[in-house]
Each structure stands twice: as structure tokens, then as C-alpha cells.
Design an enzyme around this catalytic site. Structure first.
Site, PDB file in Angstrom:
ATOM      1  N   HIS A   1     -50.511 -39.907 -47.640  1.00 19.50           N
ATOM      2  CA  HIS A   1     -50.541 -40.951 -46.621  1.00 19.50           C
ATOM      3  C   HIS A   1     -51.174 -42.192 -47.244  1.00 19.50           C
ATOM      4  O   HIS A   1     -52.022 -42.097 -48.129  1.00 19.50           O
ATOM      5  CB  HIS A   1     -51.377 -40.455 -45.437  1.00 19.50           C
ATOM      6  CG  HIS A   1     -51.358 -41.334 -44.235  1.00 19.50           C
ATOM      7  ND1 HIS A   1     -52.090 -42.495 -44.165  1.00 19.50           N
ATOM      8  CD2 HIS A   1     -50.709 -41.221 -43.044  1.00 19.50           C
ATOM      9  CE1 HIS A   1     -51.898 -43.056 -42.977  1.00 19.50           C
ATOM     10  NE2 HIS A   1     -51.063 -42.304 -42.285  1.00 19.50           N
TER      11      HIS A   1
ATOM     12  N   ASP B   1     -57.837 -35.019 -47.890  1.00 20.26           N
ATOM     13  CA  ASP B   1     -57.473 -35.618 -46.610  1.00 20.26           C
ATOM     14  C   ASP B   1     -57.081 -34.478 -45.674  1.00 20.26           C
ATOM     15  O   ASP B   1     -56.021 -33.876 -45.812  1.00 20.26           O
ATOM     16  CB  ASP B   1     -56.299 -36.581 -46.810  1.00 20.26           C
ATOM     17  CG  ASP B   1     -55.739 -37.135 -45.501  1.00 20.26           C
ATOM     18  OD1 ASP B   1     -56.220 -36.749 -44.433  1.00 20.26           O
ATOM     19  OD2 ASP B   1     -54.800 -37.954 -45.576  1.00 20.26           O
TER      20      ASP B   1
ATOM     21  N   GLN C   1     -54.318 -33.689 -41.079  1.00 23.56           N
ATOM     22  CA  GLN C   1     -53.260 -32.865 -40.484  1.00 23.56           C
ATOM     23  C   GLN C   1     -53.605 -31.377 -40.507  1.00 23.56           C
ATOM     24  O   GLN C   1     -52.739 -30.543 -40.228  1.00 23.56           O
ATOM     25  CB  GLN C   1     -51.939 -33.101 -41.229  1.00 23.56           C
ATOM     26  CG  GLN C   1     -51.415 -34.512 -41.141  1.00 23.56           C
ATOM     27  CD  GLN C   1     -51.034 -34.926 -39.726  1.00 23.56           C
ATOM     28  OE1 GLN C   1     -50.726 -34.085 -38.879  1.00 23.56           O
ATOM     29  NE2 GLN C   1     -51.061 -36.213 -39.459  1.00 23.56           N
TER      30      GLN C   1
ATOM     31  N   LYS D   1     -56.896 -36.612 -33.799  1.00 21.73           N
ATOM     32  CA  LYS D   1     -55.879 -35.607 -34.119  1.00 21.73           C
ATOM     33  C   LYS D   1     -56.376 -34.192 -33.795  1.00 21.73           C
ATOM     34  O   LYS D   1     -55.723 -33.205 -34.151  1.00 21.73           O
ATOM     35  CB  LYS D   1     -55.465 -35.701 -35.585  1.00 21.73           C
ATOM     36  CG  LYS D   1     -54.788 -37.026 -35.960  1.00 21.73           C
ATOM     37  CD  LYS D   1     -54.316 -37.017 -37.393  1.00 21.73           C
ATOM     38  CE  LYS D   1     -53.928 -38.412 -37.875  1.00 21.73           C
ATOM     39  NZ  LYS D   1     -52.747 -38.947 -37.205  1.00 21.73           N
TER      40      LYS D   1
ATOM     41  N   CYS E   1     -46.266 -43.968 -42.853  1.00 22.12           N
ATOM     42  CA  CYS E   1     -47.342 -44.421 -43.752  1.00 22.12           C
ATOM     43  C   CYS E   1     -47.334 -43.630 -45.059  1.00 22.12           C
ATOM     44  O   CYS E   1     -48.402 -43.270 -45.585  1.00 22.12           O
ATOM     45  CB  CYS E   1     -48.698 -44.319 -43.070  1.00 22.12           C
ATOM     46  SG  CYS E   1     -48.837 -45.327 -41.584  1.00 22.12           S
TER      47      CYS E   1
END
Length: 410
Positions: free
Chosen positions: A124, A201, A204, A227, A365
Site C-alpha cells: 500500500h 503493515d 488488513q 479497520k 493505493c
């Protein structure tokens, strides 16, 4: 989870009961943001009505109670990802802010000319641009780990790209496009063999399966609250204490100093060193409420149920010969990126919205990955634990109707 359990969970999300363009709502844009259940909304409202005050400042009852709840939220986050110490949890404005914090502090201190920063082609922009710009400032070398033919992370390429010159490896735990979990533990082991630091990261990942940063041996782990059922504007940076202690502050202002004089200052201990000014108090406390809610359901149950939904969706969408699916066919997460032949993704998303199906269309993104896939954009449907098979059936029917409308097929 059985149908009764899912119905009970869905009742906590009244937004799912509304109509979109006269149709039942199938909310399938969870990778962008998740909805917030009523119990969390009620607790947030109660905090505003009974406990609202600034933190770390006052010795009065309201200020003390607000600070207590704020720091309890930090402890909940630490426990949720199994950090060794709550002081390793830094509250930020989101995953993007967390990743920028690492690049602007650890990166600025430790990256020099000709050092290597290794990313994956699927990152991303939030986990690409901070490193790209750092490399430009420092004269460092950016390297990208590629995909296999089945569009999974190429572990052989990982071993080639990470070298003795590698100082930082930045990688998504789960792709926001390809629908897969990366082999983070293996990548971290390879990186640590050359003493590189790994930045993960986790945006998700955190609401979809259990996270154990100590087991992963991640040096830094970043994610956002919105999220995972929490308000927007709150994020987390986990960092190993020895690394965080070495890093300079990211911002300057109130509450992050040890002592300030007219011409000099010293910094507060962790985590306050990185939390200048009035923080997003309700965001942090709301994140704590979200963790409570997720614990009540159980992260293992969530993972098992979402895996069942993902398999069901894959079985259905694979049968549509006019649909191109991106990412691996096996062990797919709840993120599905696809395109319909000869129809622009934005037209597909608009047509699905007319049928009450909320998805996302665009480059998500991650433009370097789009170019690697040979497309400009995709449609993305993303699942969460409050979705059900009816949502998936509605999506499949909507895709078929969209194909028939634009191409005149049956």
C-alpha cells in the site's frame, strides 16, 4: 459460527438493515473500513456523557478516570497483539501515521547512502511512499520483492533481495488487493540474519486473525483502528522497546518532554515521548472497546468463519468465466480483487451499488502492484465476520446482472 450466532452479531450493526437504492445492503468494503457495532457506540456515547476529560494533566476525578481508561486501552492493545510491555504501544492517528513515524525517526537515524530498503511490490502507498522518500533523501537503494506466477510472495526473491546491505524490510502482513497472508515469520527470519529491521503493515490483518508480535519477532507492527470496529483517526505503532528508546520524537509539544528550558529539552519516557499534544482520547478508548468486542466473539472463531466465507465466495466467483480474479486461488483471505471483461471497474462498482452491493473500485493505493498485474484498477469486495452467505450470493447475482447489462450476455 452457526447462523444464529451470525444473526445475533449482525443485529449489533443496524446499518446492515438499511436499504441502498431500494435493495438489501450487502456491505463488502471492509478492507476500506469496518462498521461499528451498537455496544461500542453506546460505550463511546457514555464516555462523552459521563467521563469526558483530558488525559495525563489533571488530578481531578474526571481527568484521573479519563487517563485510567486511556491507559487501560493501551494495555488492551498490548495484550491483543501480545506485546511484551504496554509501553511498546504508541497511539497514532492511523496506520499511515505509524509507518511515517518509523521512517521519519528510525529511518532517518539509520539509513545512509547505498543502504538498502526492501519492500514488496504489493505494498500500500502508506508502506511505500515513506520509504521511497527516505531513500531519495538519503541516497539509499529501494528494492522490490516480486510475485510468483500464482501471485503470491516469491520467497526465492526474498532471499535474493535481502542482502548484507539491507537495513529495513517493510512488508504487509496481508495484501489489501491480492487476498493473501504473507509468510511474515519466514521473511523476518531471513531479514534478521543480516540484522535488518522489519516493519510490518498489519492494517488488513488485525481484525481477521490472531496476532502475536513476539512470536512473529516483528520489530515494528502498525495498524489502524477503523479497520477493526474502532473510530477513525486512531492507530497503533508497536515497536520493540530497545528500538523505540533509541528513536527521537516524531512531533514536539505538550506531554512529551522530561524537562524543557529556553534553549534545550529532554524527552519523556515511552510511550509519551511519541504522543505530543492532546491525543485522540476517545479513539484510543474506542479501540479498547473494539478489542473487548472482538475478544467476546473470539479471534480464532472469526478466522475460521471468514475462511469459510472466503472459500464460498471463491467457489462462486470462479464459475463466472467473464471475471478475472487476482491473487492466489488457494488460502485466500476475505479480500477479492477482480475485473469484468470489457467493463471499467468504476462502472462495475456503480452498477453493484445500484443493487445495494457496496464494493470499492480503483487502484486501492497500490499503483505499482496494479502495473505489475497489467491493469489500471480493479473492483474489490472484502469480507468481515458480520457478512454472511446471503451477501455473497447477492454479490454474485449482481456481477452476473452487470455483465448482462453491459455486454448483453446471459
Amino acid at each position: 459460527m452457526d447462523k444464529e450466532a451470525i444473526t445475533k452479531i449482525r443485529n449489533d450493526f443496524p446499518i446492515l438493515k438499511q436499504k441502498i437504492n431500494g435493495n438489501r445492503l450487502a456491505y463488502l468494503d471492509n478492507a476500506a473500513t469496518m462498521q461499528m457495532p451498537v455496544p461500542i457506540l453506546h460505550k463511546i456515547n457514555s464516555f462523552y456523557q459521563t467521563s469526558y476529560a483530558n488525559v495525563h494533566r489533571s488530578v481531578d476525578t474526571l481527568g484521573f478516570n479519563a487517563t485510567k481508561q486511556y491507559e487501560e486501552a493501551r494495555g488492551k492493545v498490548a495484550s491483543f497483539i501480545n506485546a511484551a510491555d504496554a509501553n511498546e504501544i504508541i497511539f497514532t492517528s492511523g496506520c499511515t501515521d505509524s509507518l511515517n513515524l518509523v521512517a521519519a525517526t528510525y529511518g532517518e537515524q539509520n539509513i545512509h547512502e547505498q543502504d538498502e530498503i526492501v519492500l514488496t511490490i504489493m505494498e500500500h502507498h502508506s508502506n511505500l511512499l515513506p520509504w521511497q522518500q527516505l531513500a531519495k533523501r538519503k541516497g539509499a537503494i529501494l528494492k522490490y520483492i516480486d510475485l510468483t506466477e500464482s501471485q503470491t510472495l516469491d520467497l526465492d526473491d526474498v532471499k535474493k533481495k535481502i542482502t548484507a546491505k539491507t537495513k529495513i524490510v517493510a512488508i504487509a502482513h496481508a495484501s489489501n488487493i491480492l487476498g493473501m497472508m504473507n509468510p511474515i515469520e519466514e521473511v523476518i527470519k531471513i531479514a534478521h540474519q543480516v540484522e535488518a529491521v522489519v516493519v510490518v503493515d498489519g492494517a488488513q490483518a488485525v481484525s481477521h486473525f490472531p496476532i502475536d508480535v513476539q512470536k512473529l519477532d516483528a520489530d515494528f507492527y502498525a495498524f489502524s483502528g477503523h479497520k477493526m470496529l474502532a473510530p477513525t483517526g486512531i492507530g497503533v505503532l508497536y515497536g520493540k522497546k530497545n528500538l523505540l528508546n533509541q528513536m527521537p520524537p516524531y512531533r514536539f509539544g505538550g506531554e512529551m518532554i522530561g524537562n524543557a528550558t529556553k534553549y534545550n529539552a529532554t524527552w519523556a519516557d515511552l510511550p509519551q515521548k511519541f504522543e505530543a499534544g492532546t491525543p485522540n482520547i476517545i479513539g484510543a478508548i474506542g479501540l479498547g472497546y473494539a478489542i473487548d468486542y472482538l475478544h467476546e466473539i473470539g479471534m480464532n472463531r472469526i478466522q475460521t468463519y471468514e475462511n469459510e466465507l472466503s472459500k464460498y465466495l471463491m467457489q462462486k466467483i470462479e464459475k463466472l468465466d467473464f471475471v478475472a480474479i487476482y491473487g492466489p486461488k488457494e488460502n485466500h483471505t476475505g479480500v477479492f480483487s477482480f475485473n469484468l471483461k470489457n467493463i471499467h471497474p468504476h462502472d462495475v462498482a456503480t452498477a453493484l451499488d445500484m443493487q445495494g452491493i457496496e464494493v470499492r473500485a480503483g487502484h486501492h493505493c497500490a499503483q505499482p502492484l496494479m502495473r505489475r498485474l497489467g491493469v489500471e484498477s480493479t473492483v474489490r469486495a472484502s469480507l468481515s465476520f458480520y457478512n454472511n452467505k446471503e451477501d455473497i450470493d447477492q454479490l454474485i447475482a449482481g456481477i452476473s446482472e452487470t455483465e448482462e447489462f453491459f455486454n448483453g450476455t446471459k
